[in-house]
Design a protein around this motif. Sequence first.
Motif, PDB file in Angstrom:
ATOM      1  N   ILE A   7       0.868  -1.175   0.000  1.00 58.75           N
ATOM      2  CA  ILE A   7       0.000   0.000   0.000  1.00 58.75           C
ATOM      3  C   ILE A   7       0.900   1.218   0.000  1.00 58.75           C
ATOM      4  O   ILE A   7       1.732   1.391   0.901  1.00 58.75           O
ATOM      5  CB  ILE A   7      -0.932  -0.008   1.225  1.00 58.75           C
ATOM      6  CG1 ILE A   7      -1.852  -1.222   1.147  1.00 58.75           C
ATOM      7  CG2 ILE A   7      -1.721   1.294   1.303  1.00 58.75           C
ATOM      8  CD1 ILE A   7      -2.734  -1.418   2.338  1.00 58.75           C
ATOM      9  N   SER A  13      -6.564   6.775   4.433  1.00 58.00           N
ATOM     10  CA  SER A  13      -7.003   5.822   3.404  1.00 58.00           C
ATOM     11  C   SER A  13      -6.070   4.626   3.305  1.00 58.00           C
ATOM     12  O   SER A  13      -6.520   3.489   3.106  1.00 58.00           O
ATOM     13  CB  SER A  13      -7.130   6.510   2.041  1.00 58.00           C
ATOM     14  OG  SER A  13      -5.887   7.050   1.655  1.00 58.00           O
ATOM     15  N   GLY A  14      -4.777   4.838   3.471  1.00 62.93           N
ATOM     16  CA  GLY A  14      -3.826   3.733   3.440  1.00 62.93           C
ATOM     17  C   GLY A  14      -4.016   2.787   4.608  1.00 62.93           C
ATOM     18  O   GLY A  14      -4.024   1.567   4.449  1.00 62.93           O
ATOM     19  N   TRP A  15      -4.179   3.347   5.798  1.00 56.45           N
ATOM     20  CA  TRP A  15      -4.372   2.516   6.985  1.00 56.45           C
ATOM     21  C   TRP A  15      -5.718   1.809   6.963  1.00 56.45           C
ATOM     22  O   TRP A  15      -5.835   0.652   7.378  1.00 56.45           O
ATOM     23  CB  TRP A  15      -4.229   3.360   8.254  1.00 56.45           C
ATOM     24  CG  TRP A  15      -2.809   3.749   8.477  1.00 56.45           C
ATOM     25  CD1 TRP A  15      -2.264   4.995   8.320  1.00 56.45           C
ATOM     26  CD2 TRP A  15      -1.731   2.897   8.856  1.00 56.45           C
ATOM     27  NE1 TRP A  15      -0.916   4.962   8.577  1.00 56.45           N
ATOM     28  CE2 TRP A  15      -0.567   3.679   8.917  1.00 56.45           C
ATOM     29  CE3 TRP A  15      -1.638   1.540   9.149  1.00 56.45           C
ATOM     30  CZ2 TRP A  15       0.673   3.152   9.258  1.00 56.45           C
ATOM     31  CZ3 TRP A  15      -0.402   1.023   9.496  1.00 56.45           C
ATOM     32  CH2 TRP A  15       0.732   1.830   9.549  1.00 56.45           C
ATOM     33  N   MET A  16      -6.743   2.476   6.454  1.00 57.85           N
ATOM     34  CA  MET A  16      -8.058   1.827   6.353  1.00 57.85           C
ATOM     35  C   MET A  16      -8.021   0.692   5.339  1.00 57.85           C
ATOM     36  O   MET A  16      -8.618  -0.362   5.552  1.00 57.85           O
ATOM     37  CB  MET A  16      -9.128   2.866   5.989  1.00 57.85           C
ATOM     38  CG  MET A  16      -9.437   3.799   7.137  1.00 57.85           C
ATOM     39  SD  MET A  16     -10.566   5.126   6.706  1.00 57.85           S
ATOM     40  CE  MET A  16     -12.003   4.228   6.209  1.00 57.85           C
ATOM     41  N   SER A  17      -7.314   0.895   4.243  1.00 62.03           N
ATOM     42  CA  SER A  17      -7.174  -0.162   3.235  1.00 62.03           C
ATOM     43  C   SER A  17      -6.447  -1.373   3.812  1.00 62.03           C
ATOM     44  O   SER A  17      -6.868  -2.517   3.618  1.00 62.03           O
ATOM     45  CB  SER A  17      -6.405   0.356   2.021  1.00 62.03           C
ATOM     46  OG  SER A  17      -7.105   1.402   1.407  1.00 62.03           O
ATOM     47  N   ALA A  18      -5.371  -1.125   4.551  1.00 62.39           N
ATOM     48  CA  ALA A  18      -4.624  -2.216   5.161  1.00 62.39           C
ATOM     49  C   ALA A  18      -5.488  -2.976   6.169  1.00 62.39           C
ATOM     50  O   ALA A  18      -5.487  -4.213   6.197  1.00 62.39           O
ATOM     51  CB  ALA A  18      -3.372  -1.680   5.838  1.00 62.39           C
ATOM     52  N   SER A  19      -6.234  -2.248   6.962  1.00 61.23           N
ATOM     53  CA  SER A  19      -7.104  -2.884   7.956  1.00 61.23           C
ATOM     54  C   SER A  19      -8.185  -3.725   7.293  1.00 61.23           C
ATOM     55  O   SER A  19      -8.461  -4.848   7.725  1.00 61.23           O
ATOM     56  CB  SER A  19      -7.764  -1.827   8.841  1.00 61.23           C
ATOM     57  OG  SER A  19      -6.800  -1.160   9.598  1.00 61.23           O
ATOM     58  N   TYR A  20      -8.786  -3.185   6.247  1.00 61.78           N
ATOM     59  CA  TYR A  20      -9.824  -3.927   5.546  1.00 61.78           C
ATOM     60  C   TYR A  20      -9.270  -5.205   4.915  1.00 61.78           C
ATOM     61  O   TYR A  20      -9.861  -6.272   5.046  1.00 61.78           O
ATOM     62  CB  TYR A  20     -10.478  -3.072   4.464  1.00 61.78           C
ATOM     63  CG  TYR A  20     -11.382  -3.893   3.578  1.00 61.78           C
ATOM     64  CD1 TYR A  20     -12.642  -4.256   4.007  1.00 61.78           C
ATOM     65  CD2 TYR A  20     -10.941  -4.342   2.338  1.00 61.78           C
ATOM     66  CE1 TYR A  20     -13.467  -5.050   3.223  1.00 61.78           C
ATOM     67  CE2 TYR A  20     -11.758  -5.135   1.544  1.00 61.78           C
ATOM     68  CZ  TYR A  20     -13.013  -5.482   1.995  1.00 61.78           C
ATOM     69  OH  TYR A  20     -13.814  -6.268   1.213  1.00 61.78           O
ATOM     70  N   LEU A  21      -8.141  -5.084   4.226  1.00 64.02           N
ATOM     71  CA  LEU A  21      -7.550  -6.254   3.572  1.00 64.02           C
ATOM     72  C   LEU A  21      -7.178  -7.336   4.579  1.00 64.02           C
ATOM     73  O   LEU A  21      -7.389  -8.522   4.342  1.00 64.02           O
ATOM     74  CB  LEU A  21      -6.330  -5.845   2.752  1.00 64.02           C
ATOM     75  CG  LEU A  21      -6.638  -5.027   1.501  1.00 64.02           C
ATOM     76  CD1 LEU A  21      -5.342  -4.486   0.892  1.00 64.02           C
ATOM     77  CD2 LEU A  21      -7.400  -5.859   0.495  1.00 64.02           C
ATOM     78  N   SER A  33       3.211  -1.175   4.015  1.00 61.21           N
ATOM     79  CA  SER A  33       2.855   0.156   3.540  1.00 61.21           C
ATOM     80  C   SER A  33       4.114   1.009   3.428  1.00 61.21           C
ATOM     81  O   SER A  33       5.080   0.810   4.160  1.00 61.21           O
ATOM     82  CB  SER A  33       1.843   0.827   4.475  1.00 61.21           C
ATOM     83  OG  SER A  33       2.420   1.048   5.735  1.00 61.21           O
TER      84      SER A  33
END
Length: 53
Positions: A7, A13-21, A33
């Motif tokens: 990421i 947005s980067g941290w939310m993407s990592a958490s979701y994945l 990241s």
Amino acid sequence: MVHPVLIVGGDASGWMSASYLKAAFGDKVDIHSVESKRLHARQDRAPGSAPTP
């Protein structure tokens, strides 16, 4: 098989993407990241605003 995920960008947005994945795929992904130190060097800007050159 573990899939590597990179990421680029670490703000919200980067941290939310990592958490979701990680929540969605668990141990099937290896998430890393990359953040720019330059973007976070300015302390005089408002959170969430675009950095100025």
